[in-house]
Design a protein around this motif. Structure first.
Motif, short mmCIF file in Angstrom:
data_model
loop_
_atom_site.label_atom_id
_atom_site.label_comp_id
_atom_site.label_asym_id
_atom_site.label_seq_id
_atom_site.Cartn_x
_atom_site.Cartn_y
_atom_site.Cartn_z
N LEU A 1 42.70 -64.94 -69.77
CA LEU A 1 43.00 -66.25 -70.33
C LEU A 1 43.28 -66.16 -71.83
O LEU A 1 44.21 -66.80 -72.34
CB LEU A 1 41.84 -67.21 -70.06
N LEU A 2 42.49 -65.35 -72.51
CA LEU A 2 42.69 -65.18 -73.94
C LEU A 2 44.09 -64.61 -74.21
O LEU A 2 44.82 -65.10 -75.09
CB LEU A 2 41.62 -64.22 -74.49
N ALA A 3 44.47 -63.61 -73.41
CA ALA A 3 45.80 -63.01 -73.56
C ALA A 3 46.88 -64.06 -73.30
O ALA A 3 47.88 -64.13 -74.03
CB ALA A 3 45.94 -61.84 -72.60
N ALA A 4 46.67 -64.88 -72.24
CA ALA A 4 47.66 -65.91 -71.92
C ALA A 4 47.78 -66.92 -73.05
O ALA A 4 48.89 -67.38 -73.38
CB ALA A 4 47.28 -66.60 -70.61
N CYS A 5 46.65 -67.26 -73.67
CA CYS A 5 46.67 -68.21 -74.79
C CYS A 5 47.49 -67.64 -75.95
O CYS A 5 48.34 -68.33 -76.53
CB CYS A 5 45.25 -68.50 -75.27
N LEU B 1 48.43 -71.22 -65.18
CA LEU B 1 49.37 -72.27 -65.59
C LEU B 1 50.05 -71.91 -66.91
O LEU B 1 51.24 -72.18 -67.09
CB LEU B 1 48.65 -73.62 -65.70
N LEU B 2 49.30 -71.29 -67.82
CA LEU B 2 49.91 -70.87 -69.09
C LEU B 2 50.99 -69.82 -68.83
O LEU B 2 52.07 -69.85 -69.44
CB LEU B 2 48.84 -70.31 -70.04
N MET B 3 50.72 -68.91 -67.89
CA MET B 3 51.71 -67.88 -67.58
C MET B 3 52.92 -68.49 -66.87
O MET B 3 54.07 -68.13 -67.15
CB MET B 3 51.08 -66.77 -66.74
N ALA B 4 52.65 -69.45 -65.96
CA ALA B 4 53.77 -70.13 -65.30
C ALA B 4 54.61 -70.88 -66.34
O ALA B 4 55.85 -70.92 -66.24
CB ALA B 4 53.24 -71.09 -64.24
N LEU C 1 38.96 -70.62 -65.21
CA LEU C 1 39.59 -69.59 -66.04
C LEU C 1 40.93 -69.16 -65.46
O LEU C 1 41.95 -69.10 -66.17
CB LEU C 1 38.66 -68.37 -66.14
N LEU C 2 40.94 -68.86 -64.14
CA LEU C 2 42.19 -68.37 -63.54
C LEU C 2 43.24 -69.47 -63.50
O LEU C 2 44.43 -69.21 -63.74
CB LEU C 2 41.92 -67.83 -62.12
N GLY C 3 42.83 -70.71 -63.20
CA GLY C 3 43.78 -71.82 -63.16
C GLY C 3 44.46 -72.01 -64.51
O GLY C 3 45.68 -72.16 -64.59
#
Lengths: 355, 262
Positions: free
Chosen positions: A29-33, A312-315, A306-308
């Motif tokens: 999640l941190l990476a996605a942020c 969504l950030l990756m999508a 966390l995964l959601g």
């Protein structure tokens, strides 16, 4: 460390794996942020800006605007909407004791949709003071209200003498969803061309309209729902045995169910209100996590959040980059990713569908 | 002591229990028998605190209807007739659900001994949904057992309320479960269960309640109730206890439960 050692005592306990998954997902999640903040139509890079700020250089007004007014609200919206959709799905599935249950299934999504469409099509007829009070808040607020109202009606219908029947609730949810869909259809029929275009974009779901105003309107509600969810874990675990057995092992079943319904309504209503119809996150995320580390809600709810959020950030990153500089509505991306997974679940577990 | 006074219950507008007065004592095994539809399960649900009723159901002086779920869970554990499980939990995770509340809440170290007691040692990591029906029934029994693991807690007996605990089990495991319940009662706990098998009830119970059309037709020792005249009346077919079998008839009577054989 003590907890990890204690889990080794009981074979068949998957909480160790679940805790490791939580760590991995937090990093993801941190990476996605970071990726979400760094990536965009302009080449603004938060790492470089941070280094410049550290060195005492003043921040260019343009860079500050892009980060603060565009990317940060979008990041927060994606983060909370993704977490809310996934946690809302997990709570609903625990409540209905069915891995295919989803807030969309029990009319919360349809109710929220009806609210939004009503606002788009009939918003012009609203009294002037309403329009001036809500401004362009009107659509998200109406969607949120629609989700709440449909949940309340559903609860009144399916609860008798203090007991909620899951079967009645599922069927009533389908009926309510159909009613809301029909009303939505009438409104779409009445809509003019400009409204139709608004409807289409709202219905597909998007994070592109993210702003601080929307964030401050919806994020507190979602944050409240997300904070409440872990307290439901014990109750939802017990409900997996059925309502009677959950009562036998000492759970206040009616209270657990009422709290679960409120949590789902808040999470889903606010998410739909701020981002429109984003499908499949609520079904796919909890299912993948159950495969990975079991259905124990003490870990499932946290991991789903966390995964959601990360998903969504990756999508959203995909939606922003695939047709850059334009962007796809994110609902298309989640549907393309999610629908095949949903079908795969269906094929693997046909028995679940034959209630 | 489990005390029922003028217990009445209505299901779907139809009265199912018509005023039952009975007492079950801790330290004894009580079996509820009776034909289909006589109200056995309804009676058990009322005792478990699941069912709105009039009259009184009291566990050691405390009215069941007024106890909070977690207080009730500390005094009695309940095995329903059938339990479904929604998600792919492991056997250990299912048994641990019995430790949600009650006197031993959170004591995961009880899971293994409880599984061993129902002859499923080492089954903890297996997926519940991949077990056979009989094995699943024994996992549920283990889940019920851990909730009230010690038969007496702080001087107060705990109760096992079981609806047909052996319906899905083979004869060896039926007898093994009956021995587990016997030990529980001998150690001071209370056991109340619905049984279909009259021979098993005769062997395993200290006290038998015979239900018929929502009324308690007879209560007493197995010799009095199963050997008595009301049995044939309740079931509506000719039944005679303790008559020698006709010559040439094949039947199985497990002797294992009689004193000395265990």
């Amino acid at each position: 460390m003590v907890a990890l050692e204690a889990t080794a005592v009981l074979p068949g306990d998957r909480s160790g794996a679940a805790r490791r998954t939580t760590l991995i997902l937090a990093v993801l999640l941190l990476a996605a942020c970071l990726a979400s903040l760094s990536h965009g139509a302009t080449g603004v890079n938060p790492g470089r800006l941070l280094a410049a700020w550290w060195a005492g250089e003043p921040l260019a007004e343009r860079d500050r605007l892009i980060l603060w007014e565009i990317r940060l609200p979008r990041l927060l919206t994606g983060l909370f909407v993704g977490a809310s959709l996934a946690v809302g799905g997990a709570v609903m599935q625990g409540l209905f004791r069915n891995p295919l249950a989803d807030p969309g299934l029990v009319g919360v999504g349809a109710g929220a949709g009806l609210g939004a469409v009503t606002a788009i099509v009939l918003g012009g007829l609203a009294p002037a003071w309403v329009a001036s009070l809500l401004g362009w808040h009107l659509v998200p607020v109406a969607a949120f209200a629609g989700g709440w109202i449909s949940t309340l009606i559903l609860y009144r219908i399916s609860t008798r003498a203090g007991r909620t029947s899951v079967a009645t609730m599922l069927l009533a949810g389908i009926a309510l969803g159909a009613l809301a869909g029909a009303a939505t259809g009438v409104l779409v029929y009445l809509a003019d061309d400009r409204q139709l275009r608004d409807l289409t974009f709202w219905g597909l779901g998007s994070l592109s309209g993210a702003s601080w105003a929307k964030v401050t309107a919806a994020v507190p509600i979602m944050a409240l729902a997300l904070a409440a969810a872990p307290f439901l874990a014990r109750g939802l675990n017990g409900l997996a045995l059925g309502e009677a057995a959950a009562h036998h092992i000492g759970l206040p079943v009616q209270r657990v169910k009422a709290a679960a319904i409120l949590t789902v309504a808040a999470a889903t209503g606010a998410a739909v209100a701020i981002a429109g119809g984003i499908g499949f996150v609520g079904i796919v995320v909890p299912h993948l996590l159950r495969l990975a580390c079991g259905p124990d809600h003490r870990f499932l709810l946290v991991n789903a959040g966390l995964l959601g959020a990360a998903l969504l950030l990756m999508a959203d990153l995909v939606a922003r980059s695939i047709v850059a500089p334009a962007e796809l509505p994110i609902g298309i991306v989640t549907a393309v990713l999610g629908a095949p997974v949903f079908l795969w679940i269906l094929l693997r577990r046909r028995g679940v569908v034959d209630l | 002591m489990l005390t029922l006074r003028s217990l009445r219950a209505v299901l779907g507008g139809r009265p199912v229990l018509h005023g039952i007065d009975a007492v079950a004592r801790a330290g004894r095994v009580t079996a509820i028998i009776g034909p289909n539809g006589s109200g056995k399960t309804t009676l058990l649900r009322a005792i478990a605190g699941d069912l709105p009723h009039s009259g009184s159901v009291a566990i050691d002086g405390a009215e069941v209807a007024r106890l909070k779920p977690w207080d009730l869970a500390a005094r009695r554990a309940v095995l329903p007739q059938a339990t479904t499980l929604a998600f792919p939990f492991t056997v250990a995770e299912v048994v641990r659900l019995g430790l949600t509340a009650g006197p031993h809440a959170g004591r995961s170290e009880l899971v293994e001994p409880a599984l061993a007691e129902v002859d499923l040692p080492g089954f903890g990591p297996r997926l519940y949904q991949e077990l056979s029906g009989g094995q699943q029934a024994r996992v549920q029994l283990a889940r019920v057992r851990v909730q009230v693991w010690d038969p007496v807690v702080a001087g107060r007996p705990c109760w096992l309320i079981l609806d047909e605990p052996v319906a899905a089990l083979d004869i060896a495991h039926q007898l093994a479960v009956m021995r587990v319940l016997r030990r529980y009662a001998d150690a001071g706990g209370g056991v109340v269960m619905v049984l279909h098998d009259l021979n098993l009830a005769a062997m395993a119970a200290d006290e038998v309640w015979l239900l018929h059309e929502g009324r308690l037709l007879a209560a007493g020792s197995p010799a009095e109730v199963i050997g008595g005249a009301e049995l044939a009346r309740a079931y509506g077919c000719p039944l005679t206890a303790n008559r020698p079998a006709p010559p040439g008839a094949t039947f199985v009577l497990p002797h294992a439960l009689w004193a000395g054989a265990a």
